[in-house]
Design a protein around this motif. Structure first.
Motif, PDB file in Angstrom:
ATOM      1  N   GLY A  37      27.075  56.332 -47.209  1.00  0.00           N
ATOM      2  CA  GLY A  37      25.748  56.936 -47.241  1.00  0.00           C
ATOM      3  C   GLY A  37      25.208  57.230 -45.868  1.00  0.00           C
ATOM      4  O   GLY A  37      25.933  57.152 -44.877  1.00  0.00           O
ATOM      5  N   GLY A  38      23.929  57.602 -45.799  1.00  0.00           N
ATOM      6  CA  GLY A  38      23.322  57.974 -44.502  1.00  0.00           C
ATOM      7  C   GLY A  38      23.017  59.456 -44.485  1.00  0.00           C
ATOM      8  O   GLY A  38      23.667  60.235 -45.196  1.00  0.00           O
ATOM      9  N   HIS A  62      24.801  66.090 -39.559  1.00  0.00           N
ATOM     10  CA  HIS A  62      26.252  66.156 -39.646  1.00  0.00           C
ATOM     11  C   HIS A  62      26.820  64.812 -39.976  1.00  0.00           C
ATOM     12  O   HIS A  62      26.527  63.828 -39.334  1.00  0.00           O
ATOM     13  CB  HIS A  62      26.843  66.627 -38.294  1.00  0.00           C
ATOM     14  N   ARG A  63      27.698  64.870 -40.935  1.00  0.00           N
ATOM     15  CA  ARG A  63      28.363  63.624 -41.303  1.00  0.00           C
ATOM     16  C   ARG A  63      29.842  63.934 -41.462  1.00  0.00           C
ATOM     17  O   ARG A  63      30.243  65.069 -41.689  1.00  0.00           O
ATOM     18  CB  ARG A  63      27.812  63.089 -42.627  1.00  0.00           C
ATOM     19  N   SER A  81      22.386  62.074 -33.849  1.00  0.00           N
ATOM     20  CA  SER A  81      21.704  63.173 -33.139  1.00  0.00           C
ATOM     21  C   SER A  81      20.465  62.648 -32.425  1.00  0.00           C
ATOM     22  O   SER A  81      20.157  63.079 -31.306  1.00  0.00           O
ATOM     23  CB  SER A  81      21.377  64.315 -34.095  1.00  0.00           C
ATOM     24  N   ILE A 106      36.925  52.581 -39.581  1.00  0.00           N
ATOM     25  CA  ILE A 106      37.705  53.687 -40.175  1.00  0.00           C
ATOM     26  C   ILE A 106      38.055  54.790 -39.169  1.00  0.00           C
ATOM     27  O   ILE A 106      38.959  55.587 -39.405  1.00  0.00           O
ATOM     28  CB  ILE A 106      36.949  54.317 -41.387  1.00  0.00           C
ATOM     29  N   LYS A 158      28.716  49.161 -39.929  1.00  0.00           N
ATOM     30  CA  LYS A 158      28.715  49.851 -41.216  1.00  0.00           C
ATOM     31  C   LYS A 158      30.106  50.396 -41.558  1.00  0.00           C
ATOM     32  O   LYS A 158      30.581  50.295 -42.673  1.00  0.00           O
ATOM     33  CB  LYS A 158      27.713  51.009 -41.133  1.00  0.00           C
ATOM     34  N   PHE A 159      30.795  50.969 -40.551  1.00  0.00           N
ATOM     35  CA  PHE A 159      32.074  51.624 -40.856  1.00  0.00           C
ATOM     36  C   PHE A 159      33.301  50.744 -40.569  1.00  0.00           C
ATOM     37  O   PHE A 159      34.407  51.242 -40.440  1.00  0.00           O
ATOM     38  CB  PHE A 159      32.189  52.935 -40.062  1.00  0.00           C
ATOM     39  N   PHE A 213      32.179  54.155 -28.898  1.00  0.00           N
ATOM     40  CA  PHE A 213      31.151  55.074 -28.392  1.00  0.00           C
ATOM     41  C   PHE A 213      30.776  54.626 -26.995  1.00  0.00           C
ATOM     42  O   PHE A 213      30.662  53.434 -26.723  1.00  0.00           O
ATOM     43  CB  PHE A 213      29.900  55.037 -29.286  1.00  0.00           C
ATOM     44  N   ASP A 240      34.582  49.373 -32.204  1.00  0.00           N
ATOM     45  CA  ASP A 240      34.850  48.740 -33.501  1.00  0.00           C
ATOM     46  C   ASP A 240      36.282  48.973 -33.913  1.00  0.00           C
ATOM     47  O   ASP A 240      36.993  49.771 -33.278  1.00  0.00           O
ATOM     48  CB  ASP A 240      33.885  49.281 -34.574  1.00  0.00           C
ATOM     49  N   GLY A 257      22.946  61.406 -41.648  1.00  0.00           N
ATOM     50  CA  GLY A 257      23.547  62.157 -40.521  1.00  0.00           C
ATOM     51  C   GLY A 257      22.519  62.484 -39.463  1.00  0.00           C
ATOM     52  O   GLY A 257      22.624  63.509 -38.800  1.00  0.00           O
ATOM     53  N   GLY A 266      21.197  59.752 -37.381  1.00  0.00           N
ATOM     54  CA  GLY A 266      21.237  58.687 -36.379  1.00  0.00           C
ATOM     55  C   GLY A 266      21.842  59.133 -35.052  1.00  0.00           C
ATOM     56  O   GLY A 266      21.210  58.993 -33.997  1.00  0.00           O
ATOM     57  N   ASN A 304      26.121  51.494 -36.935  1.00  0.00           N
ATOM     58  CA  ASN A 304      27.225  52.352 -37.428  1.00  0.00           C
ATOM     59  C   ASN A 304      28.558  51.614 -37.349  1.00  0.00           C
ATOM     60  O   ASN A 304      29.363  51.678 -38.291  1.00  0.00           O
ATOM     61  CB  ASN A 304      27.339  53.620 -36.583  1.00  0.00           C
ATOM     62  N   ALA A 329      34.080  58.108 -45.381  1.00  0.00           N
ATOM     63  CA  ALA A 329      32.758  58.164 -44.772  1.00  0.00           C
ATOM     64  C   ALA A 329      31.677  58.267 -45.834  1.00  0.00           C
ATOM     65  O   ALA A 329      30.614  57.651 -45.724  1.00  0.00           O
ATOM     66  CB  ALA A 329      32.698  59.336 -43.807  1.00  0.00           C
TER      67      ALA A 329
HETATM   68  P1  ADP Z   1      24.274  58.261 -40.838  1.00  0.00           P
HETATM   69  O1  ADP Z   1      22.879  58.004 -40.829  1.00  0.00           O
HETATM   70  O2  ADP Z   1      24.799  59.105 -41.897  1.00  0.00           O
HETATM   71  O3  ADP Z   1      25.145  57.154 -40.465  1.00  0.00           O
HETATM   72  P2  ADP Z   1      24.885  59.037 -38.135  1.00  0.00           P
HETATM   73  O4  ADP Z   1      24.388  60.198 -37.345  1.00  0.00           O
HETATM   74  O5  ADP Z   1      24.542  57.740 -37.614  1.00  0.00           O
HETATM   75  O6  ADP Z   1      24.392  59.232 -39.632  1.00  0.00           O
HETATM   76  O7  ADP Z   1      26.376  59.156 -38.268  1.00  0.00           O
HETATM   77  C1  ADP Z   1      26.961  60.340 -38.637  1.00  0.00           C
HETATM   78  C2  ADP Z   1      28.283  60.101 -39.190  1.00  0.00           C
HETATM   79  O8  ADP Z   1      29.161  59.639 -38.173  1.00  0.00           O
HETATM   80  C3  ADP Z   1      28.376  59.082 -40.199  1.00  0.00           C
HETATM   81  O9  ADP Z   1      28.012  59.568 -41.447  1.00  0.00           O
HETATM   82  C4  ADP Z   1      29.795  58.627 -40.128  1.00  0.00           C
HETATM   83  O10 ADP Z   1      30.542  59.391 -40.917  1.00  0.00           O
HETATM   84  C5  ADP Z   1      30.165  58.817 -38.710  1.00  0.00           C
HETATM   85  N1  ADP Z   1      30.122  57.571 -37.905  1.00  0.00           N
HETATM   86  C6  ADP Z   1      29.200  57.170 -37.037  1.00  0.00           C
HETATM   87  N2  ADP Z   1      29.554  56.040 -36.425  1.00  0.00           N
HETATM   88  C7  ADP Z   1      30.761  55.704 -36.906  1.00  0.00           C
HETATM   89  C8  ADP Z   1      31.649  54.624 -36.653  1.00  0.00           C
HETATM   90  N3  ADP Z   1      31.367  53.656 -35.812  1.00  0.00           N
HETATM   91  N4  ADP Z   1      32.828  54.609 -37.310  1.00  0.00           N
HETATM   92  C9  ADP Z   1      33.148  55.572 -38.173  1.00  0.00           C
HETATM   93  N5  ADP Z   1      32.345  56.636 -38.447  1.00  0.00           N
HETATM   94  C10 ADP Z   1      31.165  56.679 -37.823  1.00  0.00           C
END
Ligand code: ADP
Length: 827
Positions: free
Chosen positions: A786-787, A775-776, A793, A760, A733-734, A818, A757, A789, A791, A730, A782
């Protein structure tokens, strides 16, 4: 009083004596005066008579002579006769004169040639006789020989014709002296005579003779007044002041009797006077005797009146005493009756507490039948032993301080029955000795009522205290007068929250004395509606503050309390803590909302999943179809195969996630603990994700804080790895620029991991929800990535299964960190 009577009677007696003395004295004086006046009158009359007789005598001599032919003819013989007569009567007759019919002196003996031929017809008495031919008496005149003289003329007729007069000249002074000198009454009485003209004819003061009384007596008006009467020929008695000298200080009060002496044609007035002083001085001995008599009478009367008054006072006092005694007896009887009929016990004790007097009621209260049984005995004998000390102390206080009020003790009877009594006592001083008057009331009934009341109260109190609700009562002044424990406990949180003493005693206080103004006003507004308007508040939900400053909920009812007449005298409040119910309601609502959301999420998930699965599947199917149908260069074929492979992996990941979620949902998730070297794991994670990070041109590094031997822990390796992988994935990714770094450090019993990180970031409102399934972050940034939501949980479920917690810090635009913990259980 006695003295007053005494003084009054002495003064009274004195006045009577003085009055009587004066009366008798005046009576005596009057008698004396009357007596003197009587004498005066007799003397005066006597004198008057003497004068008249004298003149009558000379008249008759003259009458005889006037008929004598020699004298009528007046020849020699006649003259000789007269000369002889003069010689014989020379003591009484100073001269004999013969006038002619014209009033001319033709003869006089003793011979006086100078007067022969003198015309005296002008003299007053001559005028008269010449006119009337009646005998006349002249005024008193000064004789040539130097004496006071008076002449008596008698008419002489010849052959019935008036032929002149024949007259005797008398020494008037001599005549009056011979008559009036005899008038002597006492020492001061004398006679005094004036002519009809007011000339003093006779007076003991020689110089006055011949002078006008208006001159000699001009200083004495009363005298002149008397003279006025005398000149009018009146007779009377009068008083006047007179002094022989010119000194007015020597004025004497005189009493005079006056009367006229009529002689022929003229008259004289005679007054006989007497000095009143002489009367007074003659009364001196009478007065002294009278004084002695009255002094004796006065003293005797005083003496008698002294005893009289004394006796009268004694009688009066004894009468008063009798009345007082009667009244006392009556009041005593009345008081006795009152005392005997009252339902209060009454007793008098001496200062040692011994009974001196008591009414029947008291006697019975002490368990006896008659006064004589307790007479002289000490009250302490029937005071319960438990109260004895208190009783003695109070009685001592009564003696020193004067009274004792509402002392409640118990009387113990011989038959061991006990009577509670209330004592009110007063000390009093009588005949120099101290006594205690005690009023004693049997308060058995009151005790019984109080006991019943107490029991009822205790029952009520128990009930109130044991009710599962808070109960409180406020009076009309909004003061709390009763509160049970539950209510008090429910207030503690409040008090603590406002920084007040949570153990504060709120009884007797208004809310304004307990809470800050705003809070108190809020409570007051409700209470006012109940107490002043009579409204009832039923089951009103109110937010409260719990002991940990937590929110609690109370269900409050407030009802007015009314007295028998229906008037509101306060209110009762009942509170029930409904926090749990409220919580359950909220939870229920939340659960419902969650369920609804989860429903929505599941729909979204299905939509997502079909999209997420379809995308790689379409790629796989499309490219495999393409490879099957056409011949491509090896390079191109490898490129397509790569895409197919990647899509396959993506699909695998999705399916893995779904399986994991399903496993978690089904509660099938199990830990498989093993010895894990965290340092090695961190290293392998770096290898795994390095390429990804490099692809995105972001720095990627890690930190370890334990030595390798310390870094060996017992945990589920796969799950820990997956959690870290997920977070690093994540993060990369972000994040578009900057760095991603991760690592761990021990924190007490735990190992705390982090992944940081500079991506964003996440808005605060998502900090919790992103851990929920499906939840996303709902934002443009964001959504780019994609994704599904799932991971986070899954990550959270894994962390918690391992015995840790997960949370994050993030600032939108600046990056996210985190954190999660796992137990630091060393291998
Ligand atoms: P996904 O599989 O959609 O990434 P996650 O449960 O891992 O689902 O994450 C949920 C949401 O949390 C993401 O869609 C994103 O919007 C936000 N997110 C998670 N980690 C980060 C991060 N490091 N920086 C910014 N946003 C994050």
């Amino acid at each position: 009083m006695r003295r007053l009577y005494w003084i009054i009677s002495v003064v009274f007696l004195l006045l009577i004596c003085v009055y009587l003395f004066n009366y008798f004295y005046q009576v005596e004086k009057q008698l004396k005066i009357n007596e003197i006046v009587g004498h005066q009158r007799i003397h005066a009359k006597q004198a008057s008579k003497s004068f008249i007789q004298l003149f009558d005598k000379w008249n008759s001599v003259l009458s005889y002579l006037s008929n004598d032919s020699n004298i009528v003819a007046f020849n020699k013989t006649g003259a000789t006769e007269l000369e002889r007569l003069t010689r014989i009567l020379k003591d009484e007759i100073k001269a004999i004169t013969r006038t002619d019919k014209n009033g001319r002196i033709i003869f006089t003996t003793p011979a006086n040639p100078s007067s022969l031929g003198a015309d005296i017809s002008r003299q007053k008495h001559m005028v008269k006789i010449l006119a009337t031919h009646e005998p006349v008496v002249s005024e008193v005149f000064d004789a040539v020989q130097g004496y006071k003289a008076v002449a008596i003329h008698y008419p002489v007729f010849r052959n019935r014709d008036f032929a002149g007069t024949i007259a005797f000249v008398l020494d008037f002074e001599e005549i009056t002296r011979s008559i009036l000198d005899d008038i002597k009454i006492g020492k001061s009485g004398y006679a005094w005579m004036i002519s009809s003209e007011g000339i003093e004819l006779y007076c003991p003061i020689k110089e006055h003779i011949g002078k006008s009384v208006f001159q000699t007596g001009k200083a004495y008006p009363e005298l002149l007044h008397m003279v006025g009467d005398m000149l009018m020929g009146k007779e009377g008695t009068t008083f006047y002041y007179f002094s022989k000298t010119a000194n007015p200080a020597k004025n004497e009060l005189k009493i005079a009797h006056y009367l006229p002496i009529r002689v022929k044609n003229t008259f004289w007035s005679l007054a006989v006077t007497f000095s009143v002083n002489e009367i007074t001085s003659s009364l001196v001995s009478f007065r002294n005797r009278l004084m002695v008599i009255f002094s004796i009478i006065f003293l005797g009367s005083i003496y008698l009146s002294y005893f009289g008054i004394k006796a009268w006072i004694i009688v009066k006092e004894s009468q008063l005493r009798e009345i007082a005694e009667k009244e006392l007896r009556e009041s005593e009887e009345k008081y006795r009756t009152v005392i005997e009929t009252t339902d209060t016990g009454y007793a008098i004790m001496d200062e040692n507490g011994r009974i001196v007097d008591a009414n029947m009621n008291y006697v019975q209260m002490t368990g006896h039948k008659a006064m004589k049984e307790i007479n002289g005995r000490n009250v302490a004998e029937w005071v319960s032993s438990k109260d004895l000390e208190r009783y003695n102390a109070h009685m001592e206080l009564c003696i020193t301080k004067g009274n004792v009020q509402n002392l409640e003790i118990e009387y113990q009877h011989k038959n061991s029955s006990k009577i509670p009594v209330e004592i009110n006592a007063h000390s009093l001083l009588s005949d120099g000795r101290k006594y205690i008057i005690m009023l004693c009331r049997d308060i058995t009934d009151r005790y019984r009522t109080q006991e019943t009341l107490r029991k009822e109260r205790s029952l009520l109190r128990t009930l109130i205290d044991n009710l599962p609700s808070g109960v409180f009562v406020k009076d009309k002044e909004f003061k709390t007068i009763l509160a049970n424990k539950i209510h008090l406990d429910s207030l503690k949180g409040h008090l603590k929250y406002y920084g007040m003493d949570s153990e504060m005693d709120i009884i007797g206080k208004t809310d304004f004395e307990i809470f800050p103004k705003e809070q108190a006003e809020a409570f007051y507004e409700d209470d006012r509606k109940v107490i002043e308007e009579g409204n009832v508040i039923l089951n009103q939900e109110e937010e409260g503050i719990g002991p940990e400053s937590n929110q609690i909920w109370l269900l409050v009812s407030k009802v007015p309390i009314r007295d028998l007449s229906g008037e509101i005298i306060g209110m009762v409040g009942v509170t029930n803590d409904i926090t749990q119910r409220k919580k359950a309601e909220v939870e229920l609502k939340e659960a419902k909302e969650r369920a609804e959301q989860s429903d929505r999420l599941k729909t979204a998930f299905l939509n997502n999943i079909s999209h997420e699965i379809r995308t790689p599947l379409n790629a796989i199917i499309g490219f495999t179809d393409l490879l099957k149908e056409q011949e491509f260069s090896k390079e191109k074929s490898l490129y397509y195969i790569d895409i197919i492979n990647q899509s396959g992996n993506q699909l695998l990941m999705i399916i893995t996630d779904i399986i994991n979620i399903a496993t978690i949902e089904a509660g099938q998730l199990k830990l498989k603990p093993s010895n894990v070297n965290v340092n090695s794991m961190v290293q392998s994670l770096f290898n795994q994700h390095k390429a990804n990070a490099e692809n995105k041109k972001i720095q990627f590094y890690y930190e370890t804080s334990l030595k390798d031997d310390e870094a060996l822990v017992v945990t589920d390796f796969t799950k820990l790895l997956e959690v870290m992988s997920n977070l690093i994935n994540n993060a990369i990714k972000f994040t578009e620029a900057g760095f991603v770094r991760y690592g761990y450090k021990p924190n007490g019993q735990m190992l705390q991991f982090y992944v940081e990180d500079t991506g964003i970031g996440i808005q605060p409102e998502y900090h919790q929800t992103i851990f929920d399934r499906f939840h996303r972050v709902d934002s443009y940034l964001a959504s780019k990535y994609g994704g599904m939501g799932l991971g986070l949980s899954i990550t959270k479920a894994y962390v918690e299964l391992m015995g840790g917690k997960i949370w994050l810090n993030s600032q939108p635009g600046n990056g996210t960190t985190f954190y999660f913990t796992i137990p630091y259980t060393r291998a």
